[in-house]
Design an enzyme around this catalytic site. Sequence first.
Site, PDB file in Angstrom:
ATOM      1  N   CYS A  98      -9.496   5.347   3.280  1.00  0.00           N
ATOM      2  CA  CYS A  98      -8.513   4.359   3.730  1.00  0.00           C
ATOM      3  C   CYS A  98      -8.679   4.169   5.236  1.00  0.00           C
ATOM      4  O   CYS A  98      -8.831   5.141   5.974  1.00  0.00           O
ATOM      5  CB  CYS A  98      -7.112   4.871   3.404  1.00  0.00           C
ATOM      6  SG  CYS A  98      -5.803   3.780   3.963  1.00  0.00           S
ATOM      7  N   HIS A 144       0.120   0.808  -0.440  1.00  0.00           N
ATOM      8  CA  HIS A 144       0.522   0.639   0.968  1.00  0.00           C
ATOM      9  C   HIS A 144       1.827  -0.150   1.087  1.00  0.00           C
ATOM     10  O   HIS A 144       2.622   0.084   1.999  1.00  0.00           O
ATOM     11  CB  HIS A 144      -0.565  -0.113   1.748  1.00  0.00           C
ATOM     12  CG  HIS A 144      -1.720   0.741   2.179  1.00  0.00           C
ATOM     13  ND1 HIS A 144      -1.574   1.785   3.046  1.00  0.00           N
ATOM     14  CD2 HIS A 144      -3.040   0.691   1.863  1.00  0.00           C
ATOM     15  CE1 HIS A 144      -2.769   2.352   3.249  1.00  0.00           C
ATOM     16  NE2 HIS A 144      -3.674   1.705   2.534  1.00  0.00           N
TER      17      HIS A 144
END
Length: 476
Positions: A98, A144
């Site tokens: 990420c 997210h």
Amino acid sequence: MEVTGKIIPPKERMPLASLDDPVLRDTAKPVKSFDDDLVSLLDKMANTMHHEGGIGLAAPQIGVSRRIVVAEFRDELVELINPEIVLEEGSQVGYEGCLSVPGYMGEVERPEKIRLRYVDRTGDKHWLDADGWDARVLSHELGHLEGQLFIDCSSRVLRLKPELGLRIVFMGTPEFADVILDSLLEDGYKVVGAVTAPDRRRGRGQKVTPSPVKERALDFEIPVLQPESAAEDPEFSRYLSWLEPDLTITAAYGRILSPEILKVPRLGSVNVHASLLPKYRGAAPIQRQILNGESEIGVTIYWMDEGMDSGPIIHQEPIEVTEDITAGELHDRLAEAGATALKEALGKIVAGEGEGEPQDHSRATFAPKISRGENVIDWSLSARAIERVVRAFNPKPGAETTWRGNRLKILKATTEHGRARPGEIVAVSEEGIIVGTGDGLCRITAVQPSSKKAMDVGDFVRGYDVQPGEILGGSE
Ligand code: NI
């Protein structure tokens, strides 16, 4: 200057939110107005993802608490606004990373298939089905929007080598550089741009061909810059700074860099040089080491400064070579050793142990560019020296002599004891043509006659009826 691929100026993208920014932990808010601000945000998200080398980005990652995701999906960019997962099927376990958690990978269980509902930038509704890797990427990005990071649900987290996080701009042109670039890419180093010489007419038919480095970079979708003069082109230094390199790595780039260019990368500019500096500074270390019969051979990684190959040494790696090594073989060995040594040096640099040792300039020797005619054999030299000329120009351009009024390339030769007039053929057999030199004899074992293919000496001797008494290098 030719620019291939997309290099994004800072004003068209956003900085990433840092891992401790609370925005990453909030539940993002739905998008309600489909206006110019939204369009501008979407463009900046796509640009930021591209610049950071990601494959997906959610708005909270650039500090904006909105339910927006951009991602690469089936080789295209998708913009998902207010996305919702309506169906999840099966499960898959695999590693992911990420942009918000740099330096780590984690093993995470994700659904094998997902179905999403979302709206586009005009507010139109869509469905999207994804499976496999796409399902992993999209479910990661949607996480997210709920304030989740992969580290929350990872069963195993791996710390990556910190040097893999360096933003590298690679500068080089020929095969030697390409071997090193390829090795970096295969190992997962983050090469964000490549700089190489302009395309040139090369080879048979003089076709305009990109350099090996350019071809490799394009294969990996890395943007390529090709300034005519890297030292003088202000456009080049602007683009280079937009790439925000931590480090530039130069290998056989073949062009001078100005102090301004050397200062662009945050950490500095390192070079991979094919000799054990301070010996053999300059353009042709591989051939010169063979021509001189050098026995201490290796590669050096050093910090570039304004001089020629004179900066502090970060890492050196000697290699063992046999006495019959050709330039082509040595090239390949040193390119490989260069890649290995470079990775060692990058490790030292990120560990804070890479400041380097100043070179002992009093011991410096030079390896100037090969000039025209240096590959022509002077039979009055010693057999030893001639044998080195043969190896130094194998395979390119080949050591040359004349025979029966035509050019003859000598591809392989060894030395023998004895004496004869320089250039005179004194014995001919399937095992070699023995030729006199200024000191000792040469045994020629492979040749390439003018406009013919390379051949063993046996084929040559049979095909051309070579006779003792004939002269090589004569002027007739
Ligand atoms: Ni992420």
